[in-house]
Design a protein around this motif. Structure first.
Motif, PDB file in Angstrom:
ATOM      1  N   THR A  58      86.257 -38.673 -12.317  1.00  0.00           N
ATOM      2  CA  THR A  58      85.978 -37.252 -12.526  1.00  0.00           C
ATOM      3  C   THR A  58      86.716 -36.440 -11.476  1.00  0.00           C
ATOM      4  O   THR A  58      86.662 -36.740 -10.280  1.00  0.00           O
ATOM      5  N   ILE A  59      87.414 -35.408 -11.918  1.00  0.00           N
ATOM      6  CA  ILE A  59      88.170 -34.556 -10.999  1.00  0.00           C
ATOM      7  C   ILE A  59      87.278 -33.406 -10.553  1.00  0.00           C
ATOM      8  O   ILE A  59      86.693 -32.694 -11.372  1.00  0.00           O
ATOM      9  N   ILE A  60      87.170 -33.225  -9.232  1.00  0.00           N
ATOM     10  CA  ILE A  60      86.237 -32.270  -8.645  1.00  0.00           C
ATOM     11  C   ILE A  60      86.943 -31.521  -7.527  1.00  0.00           C
ATOM     12  O   ILE A  60      87.815 -32.070  -6.841  1.00  0.00           O
ATOM     13  N   ARG A  61      86.573 -30.280  -7.307  1.00  0.00           N
ATOM     14  CA  ARG A  61      87.130 -29.531  -6.183  1.00  0.00           C
ATOM     15  C   ARG A  61      86.649 -30.130  -4.860  1.00  0.00           C
ATOM     16  O   ARG A  61      85.472 -30.470  -4.715  1.00  0.00           O
ATOM     17  N   ILE A  62      87.569 -30.224  -3.890  1.00  0.00           N
ATOM     18  CA  ILE A  62      87.202 -30.731  -2.570  1.00  0.00           C
ATOM     19  C   ILE A  62      87.262 -29.633  -1.507  1.00  0.00           C
ATOM     20  O   ILE A  62      87.010 -29.878  -0.331  1.00  0.00           O
ATOM     21  N   GLY A  63      87.594 -28.389  -1.900  1.00  0.00           N
ATOM     22  CA  GLY A  63      87.530 -27.251  -0.999  1.00  0.00           C
ATOM     23  C   GLY A  63      88.386 -27.415   0.242  1.00  0.00           C
ATOM     24  O   GLY A  63      89.555 -27.814   0.182  1.00  0.00           O
ATOM     25  N   SER A  64      87.785 -27.173   1.394  1.00  0.00           N
ATOM     26  CA  SER A  64      88.538 -27.127   2.650  1.00  0.00           C
ATOM     27  C   SER A  64      89.019 -28.480   3.141  1.00  0.00           C
ATOM     28  O   SER A  64      89.743 -28.539   4.140  1.00  0.00           O
ATOM     29  N   GLN A  65      88.664 -29.559   2.458  1.00  0.00           N
ATOM     30  CA  GLN A  65      89.333 -30.816   2.772  1.00  0.00           C
ATOM     31  C   GLN A  65      90.840 -30.697   2.537  1.00  0.00           C
ATOM     32  O   GLN A  65      91.624 -31.485   3.076  1.00  0.00           O
ATOM     33  N   SER A  66      91.240 -29.683   1.763  1.00  0.00           N
ATOM     34  CA  SER A  66      92.664 -29.422   1.540  1.00  0.00           C
ATOM     35  C   SER A  66      93.403 -29.193   2.853  1.00  0.00           C
ATOM     36  O   SER A  66      94.609 -29.457   2.954  1.00  0.00           O
ATOM     37  N   LYS A  67      92.704 -28.684   3.866  1.00  0.00           N
ATOM     38  CA  LYS A  67      93.363 -28.292   5.114  1.00  0.00           C
ATOM     39  C   LYS A  67      94.067 -29.462   5.799  1.00  0.00           C
ATOM     40  O   LYS A  67      95.114 -29.294   6.431  1.00  0.00           O
ATOM     41  N   GLN A  68      93.505 -30.670   5.706  1.00  0.00           N
ATOM     42  CA  GLN A  68      94.141 -31.811   6.354  1.00  0.00           C
ATOM     43  C   GLN A  68      95.468 -32.160   5.678  1.00  0.00           C
ATOM     44  O   GLN A  68      96.421 -32.571   6.363  1.00  0.00           O
ATOM     45  N   PHE A  69      95.563 -31.961   4.384  1.00  0.00           N
ATOM     46  CA  PHE A  69      96.824 -32.200   3.684  1.00  0.00           C
ATOM     47  C   PHE A  69      97.860 -31.147   4.081  1.00  0.00           C
ATOM     48  O   PHE A  69      99.043 -31.450   4.251  1.00  0.00           O
ATOM     49  N   THR A  70      97.406 -29.907   4.220  1.00  0.00           N
ATOM     50  CA  THR A  70      98.297 -28.822   4.628  1.00  0.00           C
ATOM     51  C   THR A  70      98.876 -29.095   6.011  1.00  0.00           C
ATOM     52  O   THR A  70     100.085 -28.947   6.243  1.00  0.00           O
ATOM     53  N   VAL A  71      98.032 -29.510   6.936  1.00  0.00           N
ATOM     54  CA  VAL A  71      98.508 -29.788   8.291  1.00  0.00           C
ATOM     55  C   VAL A  71      99.465 -30.972   8.295  1.00  0.00           C
ATOM     56  O   VAL A  71     100.489 -30.953   9.001  1.00  0.00           O
ATOM     57  N   LEU A  72      99.180 -32.008   7.517  1.00  0.00           N
ATOM     58  CA  LEU A  72     100.098 -33.144   7.458  1.00  0.00           C
ATOM     59  C   LEU A  72     101.477 -32.708   6.973  1.00  0.00           C
ATOM     60  O   LEU A  72     102.503 -33.135   7.521  1.00  0.00           O
ATOM     61  N   LEU A  73     101.529 -31.846   5.963  1.00  0.00           N
ATOM     62  CA  LEU A  73     102.820 -31.348   5.488  1.00  0.00           C
ATOM     63  C   LEU A  73     103.538 -30.578   6.591  1.00  0.00           C
ATOM     64  O   LEU A  73     104.765 -30.709   6.765  1.00  0.00           O
ATOM     65  N   ILE A  74     102.803 -29.789   7.366  1.00  0.00           N
ATOM     66  CA  ILE A  74     103.402 -29.044   8.477  1.00  0.00           C
ATOM     67  C   ILE A  74     103.967 -30.008   9.512  1.00  0.00           C
ATOM     68  O   ILE A  74     105.083 -29.824  10.034  1.00  0.00           O
ATOM     69  N   LEU A  75     103.230 -31.065   9.843  1.00  0.00           N
ATOM     70  CA  LEU A  75     103.710 -32.045  10.811  1.00  0.00           C
ATOM     71  C   LEU A  75     104.939 -32.790  10.297  1.00  0.00           C
ATOM     72  O   LEU A  75     105.834 -33.138  11.076  1.00  0.00           O
ATOM     73  N   MET A  76     104.986 -33.050   8.995  1.00  0.00           N
ATOM     74  CA  MET A  76     106.168 -33.677   8.414  1.00  0.00           C
ATOM     75  C   MET A  76     107.391 -32.778   8.564  1.00  0.00           C
ATOM     76  O   MET A  76     108.485 -33.234   8.912  1.00  0.00           O
TER      77      MET A  76
END
Length: 518
Positions: A58-76
């Motif tokens: 089931t696909i569900i919103r994860i909200g602000s857990q998105s922030k860790q993915f955003t930061v990883l992209l910035i570090l990349m």
């Protein structure tokens, strides 16, 4: 540690017993031990109307857990020399104003920038987060800001605006949408095929759960009208988030050094260590280090938590707003580690004001257990936290300790505070009635009333808002929750502090918003 997997499963199931009834939304949960799954289950329905059960896919919103993915992209991008976390924001985004102090990208990623949260600023400006708005509206709101909440690096206050800006920087540098960059660099290589950015609530997607809130007459669908980015717009599944936890421990995408930087807690200007790192939160629970992040959206909550020295991983995702996912993750850890219920610390019920400041908190007694209330929500306490009771939610640097004289000692971001009781029947020194403006942001306010209560009417370029105000102290007023806000139904949404020529509005994530008499 657990002695019986069957007993462990039975006790975790009991935490979600409320969703065993018919026509209930629910949650999914997984527990891993040294990378091996030892428990997983789904509870309730993904869609009540169609009687579709929750499941691992089931696909569900994860909200602000998105922030860790955003930061990883910035570090990349930093690793490729395309930016530096020491860059000032304006080197990348021209619409962001230069204010009292320089703000760097590392401030955005650690919630220490001082930028006001754009979701609260939109609500204050009269634009409901349930009404349709686009990303440009957010840029316009950020562009008109006339001050910071605090000096960057001196404190931590949650700011979605910082991660909105990081999302914009990623798209600008890569020349592609956040979703395309996410899939190319992270979710695609990891096989997280059901994890993506869902720009807006209401968009169609196969296996997407409906999201619910509880009302007096039953469950109701709930969705926001804003467009999401890397600050909180991602959806995922239980299976995918277990994969993500495994990657944080044994990286296939990103590097161990990147995740060490993300989980290293910030250090404030006063030398105190905070909880928030770069897109990840590191706390100590019962003497054990826990690293993770939570999320809250309209009709949904989530939590991902790893006890990194013990090999325990916990994922909880709910398609309703009734599950306190951070506290539930702690209760699962209690079961796993065999931790008994803590001794309660008595905190006298009542409302308290920061001495010499404007921050107000409330302690309420719920069946003999002290509960914490602020303009950001209602939560229980972690009574085991060193230094004193701490509100049991994922991002707060406030710790309390009662004094025998009825006041409460507090520590916020390493800075001591004293909270003193507010009187039960407060009256202001004078009515706040009149007309006020904040010209920089195009805000106009008219207040009617007497020394005890009034009506607050605001107009702006993006909307209008009407809400009651009531006296909280001789120089302080409560702005009650408008129905358009993120936390409608709470006792107050902000305080209005009387100044020599007007007032200053302070909420959980918006500070020092000044209005002068027209």
């Amino acid at each position: 540690m657990i002695k019986s997997h069957a007993d462990f499963a039975k006790r975790v199931d009991a935490l979600f017993g409320q969703f065993s009834e018919a026509e209930m939304p629910g949650a999914v949960v997984a527990v891993t031990e040294n990378g091996q799954e030892i428990f997983a289950s789904a509870y309730g329905l993904a869609n009540i109307n169609d009687n579709l059960p929750m499941g691992r896919k089931t696909i569900i919103r994860i909200g602000s857990q998105s922030k860790q993915f955003t930061v990883l992209l910035i570090l990349m991008l930093e690793a490729e020399g395309k930016l530096s976390l020491e860059d000032e924001v304006q080197e990348h985004l021209r619409y962001v104003p230069r204010l009292e102090y320089p703000v760097k990208l590392n401030h955005l990623a650690s919630n220490t920038s001082g930028y006001r949260d754009h979701l609260e600023m939109m609500t204050i400006g009269g634009l409901s987060i349930f009404a349709p708005s686009d990303r440009q509206t957010v840029r316009d709101v950020i562009a008109t800001q006339d001050g910071l909440n605090f000096k960057p690096g001196s404190a931590m206050t949650y700011s979605n605006a910082g991660f909105f800006m990081l999302s914009d920087i990623i798209e600008q540098i890569e020349g592609a949408t956040f979703n395309d960059v996410l899939r190319k660099r992270i979710t695609g290589p990891l096989g997280m095929d059901d994890t993506s950015l869902l720009l807006r609530d209401g968009l169609a997607m196969k296996r997407l759960a409906a999201h619910y809130t509880k009302r007096a007459d039953g469950w109701a669908h709930l969705g926001w009208g804003i467009e999401f980015g890397g600050e909180g717009g991602m959806v995922s599944t239980l299976d995918d988030m277990v994969l993500w936890q495994q990657n944080l421990t044994d990286p296939m995408v990103g590097t161990a050094q990147m995740y060490e930087r993300m989980s290293a807690p910030c250090v404030f200007d006063n030398g105190a260590t905070g909880l928030y790192g770069l897109g990840l939160v590191t706390d100590v629970y019962c003497g054990r280090r826990a690293v993770g992040h939570g999320g809250a959206v309209a009709g949904g909550k989530s939590e991902s938590m790893r006890f990194i020295d013990d090999g325990l991983g916990i994922v909880v995702i709910a398609n309703n707003d009734q599950v306190a996912t951070f506290a539930v993750a702690h209760r699962i850890a209690d079961i796993y580690f065999g931790i008994s219920a803590p001794a309660l610390i008595k905190l006298p019920p009542g409302r308290y004001r920061q001495e010499g400041g404007t921050n107000v908190i409330e302690i309420v007694d719920q069946n003999g257990v002290p509960t914490f209330v602020s303009s950001d929500g209602v939560t229980g306490f972690d009574f085991r936290h060193p230094g004193g009771p701490k509100p049991e939610r994922s991002v707060t640097d406030l710790v309390l300790s009662p004094r025998p004289n009825g006041t409460i000692d507090g520590t916020f971001c390493g800075t001591p505070r004293i909270y003193v009781p507010l009187v039960a029947d407060p009256r202001a020194a004078a009515p706040l009635a009149g007309r006020y403006v904040n010209n920089a942001q195009g805000l106009e306010v008219k207040i009617d009333g007497d020394v005890q209560r009034g009506v607050f009417r605001l107009r702006s370029d993006i909307g209008a808002m009407k809400a009651p105000i009531v006296a909280a102290d001789k120089d302080l007023w409560f702005l009650l929750q408008p129905s358009t806000g993120m936390h409608a139904g709470l006792p107050w949404s902000a305080t209005l502090s009387v100044t020599g020529n007007g007032f200053e509005l302070n909420s959980e994530r918006v500070k020092r918003l000044r209005f002068t008499r027209a």
